[in-house]
Design an enzyme around this catalytic site. Sequence first.
Site, PDB file in Angstrom:
ATOM      1  N   THR A   1       0.315  -1.125  -0.204  1.00 34.88           N
ATOM      2  CA  THR A   1       0.441  -0.479  -0.305  1.00 34.88           C
ATOM      3  C   THR A   1       0.885   1.099  -0.339  1.00 34.88           C
ATOM      4  O   THR A   1       1.716   1.366   0.327  1.00 34.88           O
ATOM      5  CB  THR A   1      -1.306   0.129   1.060  1.00 34.88           C
ATOM      6  OG1 THR A   1      -0.120  -0.253   2.714  1.00 34.88           O
ATOM      7  CG2 THR A   1      -1.854  -1.420   0.878  1.00 34.88           C
TER       8      THR A   1
ATOM      9  N   SER B   1      -7.610   8.531 -15.023  1.00 35.93           N
ATOM     10  CA  SER B   1      -8.979   8.910 -15.231  1.00 35.93           C
ATOM     11  C   SER B   1      -9.424   9.179 -13.536  1.00 35.93           C
ATOM     12  O   SER B   1      -9.984   9.990 -13.349  1.00 35.93           O
ATOM     13  CB  SER B   1     -10.165   8.082 -15.269  1.00 35.93           C
ATOM     14  OG  SER B   1      -9.907   6.983 -16.376  1.00 35.93           O
TER      15      SER B   1
ATOM     16  N   HIS C   1       0.632   3.786 -22.939  1.00 33.60           N
ATOM     17  CA  HIS C   1       1.458   5.851 -22.858  1.00 33.60           C
ATOM     18  C   HIS C   1       2.625   6.419 -22.475  1.00 33.60           C
ATOM     19  O   HIS C   1       3.451   4.435 -23.303  1.00 33.60           O
ATOM     20  CB  HIS C   1       0.421   6.289 -21.687  1.00 33.60           C
ATOM     21  CG  HIS C   1      -0.785   5.748 -22.138  1.00 33.60           C
ATOM     22  ND1 HIS C   1      -1.249   7.408 -21.806  1.00 33.60           N
ATOM     23  CD2 HIS C   1      -1.794   5.367 -21.753  1.00 33.60           C
ATOM     24  CE1 HIS C   1      -2.627   7.702 -21.867  1.00 33.60           C
ATOM     25  NE2 HIS C   1      -3.131   6.442 -22.317  1.00 33.60           N
TER      26      HIS C   1
ATOM     27  N   HIS D   1     -10.766   8.409   0.894  1.00 35.11           N
ATOM     28  CA  HIS D   1     -11.619   8.300   1.250  1.00 35.11           C
ATOM     29  C   HIS D   1     -12.200  10.100   2.006  1.00 35.11           C
ATOM     30  O   HIS D   1     -13.425   9.809   2.348  1.00 35.11           O
ATOM     31  CB  HIS D   1     -11.635   7.408   2.253  1.00 35.11           C
ATOM     32  CG  HIS D   1     -10.786   6.145   2.335  1.00 35.11           C
ATOM     33  ND1 HIS D   1     -12.057   5.374   1.820  1.00 35.11           N
ATOM     34  CD2 HIS D   1      -9.382   6.323   2.806  1.00 35.11           C
ATOM     35  CE1 HIS D   1     -10.991   4.236   1.348  1.00 35.11           C
ATOM     36  NE2 HIS D   1      -9.418   4.066   1.991  1.00 35.11           N
TER      37      HIS D   1
ATOM     38  N   ARG E   1      -6.879  13.669   7.285  1.00 33.65           N
ATOM     39  CA  ARG E   1      -5.131  13.271   8.284  1.00 33.65           C
ATOM     40  C   ARG E   1      -4.752  13.355   7.256  1.00 33.65           C
ATOM     41  O   ARG E   1      -4.460  12.770   5.416  1.00 33.65           O
ATOM     42  CB  ARG E   1      -5.628  11.239   7.945  1.00 33.65           C
ATOM     43  CG  ARG E   1      -4.042  10.202   8.828  1.00 33.65           C
ATOM     44  CD  ARG E   1      -4.373   9.050   8.707  1.00 33.65           C
ATOM     45  NE  ARG E   1      -5.608   8.574   9.012  1.00 33.65           N
ATOM     46  CZ  ARG E   1      -5.963   7.169   8.176  1.00 33.65           C
ATOM     47  NH1 ARG E   1      -4.777   6.500   7.941  1.00 33.65           N
ATOM     48  NH2 ARG E   1      -7.234   6.592   8.466  1.00 33.65           N
TER      49      ARG E   1
ATOM     50  N   ARG F   1      -6.410   5.406  -4.604  1.00 30.07           N
ATOM     51  CA  ARG F   1      -4.717   5.418  -4.706  1.00 30.07           C
ATOM     52  C   ARG F   1      -3.593   4.438  -5.443  1.00 30.07           C
ATOM     53  O   ARG F   1      -4.258   3.211  -5.109  1.00 30.07           O
ATOM     54  CB  ARG F   1      -4.213   5.062  -3.208  1.00 30.07           C
ATOM     55  CG  ARG F   1      -4.427   6.290  -2.158  1.00 30.07           C
ATOM     56  CD  ARG F   1      -4.760   5.712  -0.387  1.00 30.07           C
ATOM     57  NE  ARG F   1      -5.174   5.012  -0.771  1.00 30.07           N
ATOM     58  CZ  ARG F   1      -5.560   4.852   0.813  1.00 30.07           C
ATOM     59  NH1 ARG F   1      -5.738   5.456   1.875  1.00 30.07           N
ATOM     60  NH2 ARG F   1      -6.799   2.746   0.966  1.00 30.07           N
TER      61      ARG F   1
END
Length: 402
Positions: free
Chosen positions: A31, A59, A191, A218, A222, A251
């Site tokens: 992550t 997008s 691309h 979200h 934070r 993300r």
Amino acid sequence: MKKFKYKLLSNAFNKKDIDIGTKIIRSKQLTISFITRKFEKYFAKKIGAKYAIMTNSGSSANLMALSALTNPLSKKIFKPGSEIIIPAVCWSTSLWPILQNNLKPVFVDVELDSFNIDLDKLKKKINKKTKAIVLVHVLGLSTNMKKLMKIVKKNKLDLIEDTCESLGATYDKKKLGTYGRFGTYSFYYSHQITSGEGGMIVCNNRNDYNILKSLRSHGWSRDTIFHKYYKKKYSKIDHNFLFIGPGYNLRPTEIQAGIAFNQFKRLEKLINLRKVNRSIIINKLKNHPEWNNQFEFVKIDKLINPSWFGLPFMISNKYIKKKKIFLDFLSKNGIENRPIISGNFLNQPASKLYNFKYNRNDFRNANEIEKRGFFIGLHTNKIKTYEVNRLVKYLLNIGKFL
Ligand SMILES: Cc1ncc(COP(=O)(O)O)c(C=O)c1O
């Protein structure tokens, strides 16, 4: 004999890209983390913007730009129904964020020579309700940015540059994507650089940057400048879960960031290779004994330093009747091809479904680009002689379909 294949993209990843991706998987930190942040800083510096935020696609970057304009934390909020100008030759997700944010798209025709927005026609569409332009820099090129910026300033408009097809291109030595309030980029397959999926958004305003960060994650506070205030005001709520507005999860993963970062470091080299390949193919075509002006190529404003995305062709009128048969022939012979973005977007089914109002006669060039245009890939390895010869042979076959 092995079937000839000329794809929209080939061999995009080098060994180091793959090694970096693999190393990140092994690290188990998938992550968003410090590699993404490092890449964002590097990207902003190289592009010439104050801030950059990586996303999971181009997008998503477009969605964030338009969502920021209607976000309550924005300094200047666009009211529902505000008009946003957009070229008729655009991508679907250049357009949809306008509707997703209750804004009204106003379509403008493009120039036949460059596929980019027609500035004289654009001026005629500006009225009191016009608030912004979503500019699409088509296939590595742009409109005359000097003239456009004069229009933008004179009418106090905001500019969002969808640069998803033009990473690294400059107009008057300034990188596309850095002229407006927001610039967006895509790292999708074929691309200028690719991490499979991925994108970036840049801006120069600190408030905008923080809104974008919240939108990406979200809608929480934070990691934003708003956090301190809300943390104090809502002290009973766990401060890691304070929500301040609409948000998404857009993300990227660290794997995408690692791969895109490594590719971005060799962007100039990739751009130059594409330039070389483009010249080789066009020269070979034009010097072939069977060359009879079957195709036209885009005209390049002398202030543009393009960053080619593909090699677009406009079929000359004499050869146009059998376009579909010709393109099927290319596909059957291994040459991937596709329309110039989505043609004239107003001809898409969505245009009827969403009841877009327009006068068909205002979009002659976009229609012509849809009718006559197509593009093939432009690779980031130097094209081999046998590939050029095959390509040219198949392309010139268009004469056989008269
Ligand atoms: C002009 C334009 N905008 C936006 C996008 C969307 O980018 P992505 O595929 O990364 O979502 C594309 C995709 O090709 C594009 O061509």
